[in-house]
Design a protein around this motif. Structure first.
Motif, PDB file in Angstrom:
ATOM      1  N   MET A  66       1.565   8.418 -14.914  1.00  0.00           N
ATOM      2  CA  MET A  66       1.423   6.997 -14.589  1.00  0.00           C
ATOM      3  C   MET A  66       2.427   6.196 -15.410  1.00  0.00           C
ATOM      4  N   ASN A  67       3.361   5.569 -14.738  1.00  0.00           N
ATOM      5  CA  ASN A  67       4.383   4.751 -15.380  1.00  0.00           C
ATOM      6  C   ASN A  67       4.228   3.292 -14.969  1.00  0.00           C
ATOM      7  N   SER A  68       4.862   2.432 -15.714  1.00  0.00           N
ATOM      8  CA  SER A  68       4.831   0.986 -15.419  1.00  0.00           C
ATOM      9  C   SER A  68       3.400   0.512 -15.187  1.00  0.00           C
ATOM     10  N   LEU A  69       2.538   0.886 -16.086  1.00  0.00           N
ATOM     11  CA  LEU A  69       1.121   0.566 -15.913  1.00  0.00           C
ATOM     12  C   LEU A  69       0.873  -0.936 -15.962  1.00  0.00           C
ATOM     13  N   LYS A  70      -0.110  -1.363 -15.180  1.00  0.00           N
ATOM     14  CA  LYS A  70      -0.483  -2.762 -15.081  1.00  0.00           C
ATOM     15  C   LYS A  70      -1.947  -2.920 -15.492  1.00  0.00           C
ATOM     16  N   PRO A  71      -2.350  -4.091 -15.927  1.00  0.00           N
ATOM     17  CA  PRO A  71      -3.766  -4.294 -16.261  1.00  0.00           C
ATOM     18  C   PRO A  71      -4.698  -3.933 -15.114  1.00  0.00           C
ATOM     19  N   GLU A  72      -4.273  -4.139 -13.889  1.00  0.00           N
ATOM     20  CA  GLU A  72      -5.120  -3.804 -12.738  1.00  0.00           C
ATOM     21  C   GLU A  72      -5.260  -2.303 -12.513  1.00  0.00           C
ATOM     22  N   ASP A  73      -4.538  -1.488 -13.273  1.00  0.00           N
ATOM     23  CA  ASP A  73      -4.734  -0.037 -13.217  1.00  0.00           C
ATOM     24  C   ASP A  73      -5.900   0.411 -14.096  1.00  0.00           C
ATOM     25  N   THR A  74      -6.461  -0.503 -14.863  1.00  0.00           N
ATOM     26  CA  THR A  74      -7.596  -0.175 -15.721  1.00  0.00           C
ATOM     27  C   THR A  74      -8.773   0.311 -14.890  1.00  0.00           C
ATOM     28  N   ALA A  75      -9.244   1.512 -15.218  1.00  0.00           N
ATOM     29  CA  ALA A  75     -10.328   2.123 -14.444  1.00  0.00           C
ATOM     30  C   ALA A  75     -10.684   3.464 -15.072  1.00  0.00           C
ATOM     31  N   VAL A  76     -11.795   4.011 -14.624  1.00  0.00           N
ATOM     32  CA  VAL A  76     -12.102   5.415 -14.899  1.00  0.00           C
ATOM     33  C   VAL A  76     -11.438   6.242 -13.797  1.00  0.00           C
ATOM     34  N   TYR A  77     -10.661   7.212 -14.195  1.00  0.00           N
ATOM     35  CA  TYR A  77      -9.926   8.048 -13.249  1.00  0.00           C
ATOM     36  C   TYR A  77     -10.629   9.394 -13.110  1.00  0.00           C
ATOM     37  N   TYR A  78     -10.808   9.804 -11.871  1.00  0.00           N
ATOM     38  CA  TYR A  78     -11.489  11.052 -11.556  1.00  0.00           C
ATOM     39  C   TYR A  78     -10.559  11.973 -10.780  1.00  0.00           C
ATOM     40  N   CYS A  79     -10.621  13.265 -11.091  1.00  0.00           N
ATOM     41  CA  CYS A  79      -9.939  14.231 -10.249  1.00  0.00           C
ATOM     42  C   CYS A  79     -10.976  14.922  -9.373  1.00  0.00           C
ATOM     43  N   ALA A  80     -10.517  15.401  -8.237  1.00  0.00           N
ATOM     44  CA  ALA A  80     -11.419  16.004  -7.269  1.00  0.00           C
ATOM     45  C   ALA A  80     -10.679  17.066  -6.462  1.00  0.00           C
ATOM     46  N   ALA A  81     -11.442  17.970  -5.858  1.00  0.00           N
ATOM     47  CA  ALA A  81     -10.875  19.074  -5.084  1.00  0.00           C
ATOM     48  C   ALA A  81     -11.422  19.066  -3.671  1.00  0.00           C
ATOM     49  N   ALA A  82     -10.538  19.262  -2.710  1.00  0.00           N
ATOM     50  CA  ALA A  82     -10.911  19.308  -1.299  1.00  0.00           C
ATOM     51  C   ALA A  82     -10.288  20.545  -0.657  1.00  0.00           C
ATOM     52  N   THR A  83     -10.682  20.821   0.591  1.00  0.00           N
ATOM     53  CA  THR A  83     -10.218  22.043   1.241  1.00  0.00           C
ATOM     54  C   THR A  83      -9.403  21.803   2.496  1.00  0.00           C
ATOM     55  N   TYR A  84      -9.065  20.543   2.772  1.00  0.00           N
ATOM     56  CA  TYR A  84      -8.336  20.247   4.014  1.00  0.00           C
ATOM     57  C   TYR A  84      -7.304  19.186   3.729  1.00  0.00           C
ATOM     58  N   TRP A  85      -6.096  19.378   4.299  1.00  0.00           N
ATOM     59  CA  TRP A  85      -5.040  18.395   4.082  1.00  0.00           C
ATOM     60  C   TRP A  85      -4.784  17.603   5.365  1.00  0.00           C
ATOM     61  N   ASN A  86      -4.933  16.305   5.203  1.00  0.00           N
ATOM     62  CA  ASN A  86      -4.578  15.347   6.253  1.00  0.00           C
ATOM     63  C   ASN A  86      -4.567  14.018   5.519  1.00  0.00           C
ATOM     64  N   GLU A  87      -3.602  13.202   5.748  1.00  0.00           N
ATOM     65  CA  GLU A  87      -3.480  11.983   4.949  1.00  0.00           C
ATOM     66  C   GLU A  87      -4.672  11.052   5.115  1.00  0.00           C
TER      67      GLU A  87
END
Length: 125
Positions: free
Chosen positions: A82-103
């Motif tokens: 994460m570069n050029s961070l902004k105050p609005e980027d403040t949050a709890v960040y979660y990672c997650a795993a899925a089994t299908y790719w589609n945007e």
């Protein structure tokens, strides 16, 4: 699959952080990995996702050009630079795993099978 997110902290606006998400077993053969975030008083929102091999990635418009998702399948770890961070980027960040790719699919949190515990990112102005 158990996911452990780390790397959050306090940073000034314009600064950088790199989040990591370590999986309990090899993710190279099965899972799309995504990052989501939730700010205080707001709903969870999609940040970025990466395909099994790492050859495809997808970003929310709000972070495009500033954040980069990558993965090291040998280490079963996904990163969010994460570069050029902004105050609005403040949050709890979660990672997650899925089994299908589609945007359209990977930007919906309910489509993910496994979640990490979250890491707090605070960006001061």
């Amino acid at each position: 699959v158990q996911l452990q997110a780390s790397g959050g902290g306090l940073v000034q606006a314009g600064g950088s952080l790199r989040l990591s998400c370590a999986a309990s077993r090899r993710t190279s053969t099965s899972y799309i990995m995504g990052w989501f975030r939730q700010a205080p008083g707001k709903e969870r929102e999609f940040v970025a996702a990466i395909s099994w091999s790492g050859d495809r990635s997808y970003y929310a418009d709000s972070v495009k050009g500033r954040f980069t998702i990558s993965r090291d399948n040998g280490e079963s770890t996904v990163y969010l630079q994460m570069n050029s961070l902004k105050p609005e980027d403040t949050a709890v960040y979660y990672c997650a795993a899925a089994t299908y790719w589609n945007e359209d699919y990977v930007k919906v949190g309910n489509n993910y099978n496994y979640w990490g515990q979250g890491t707090l990112v605070t960006v001061s102005s």
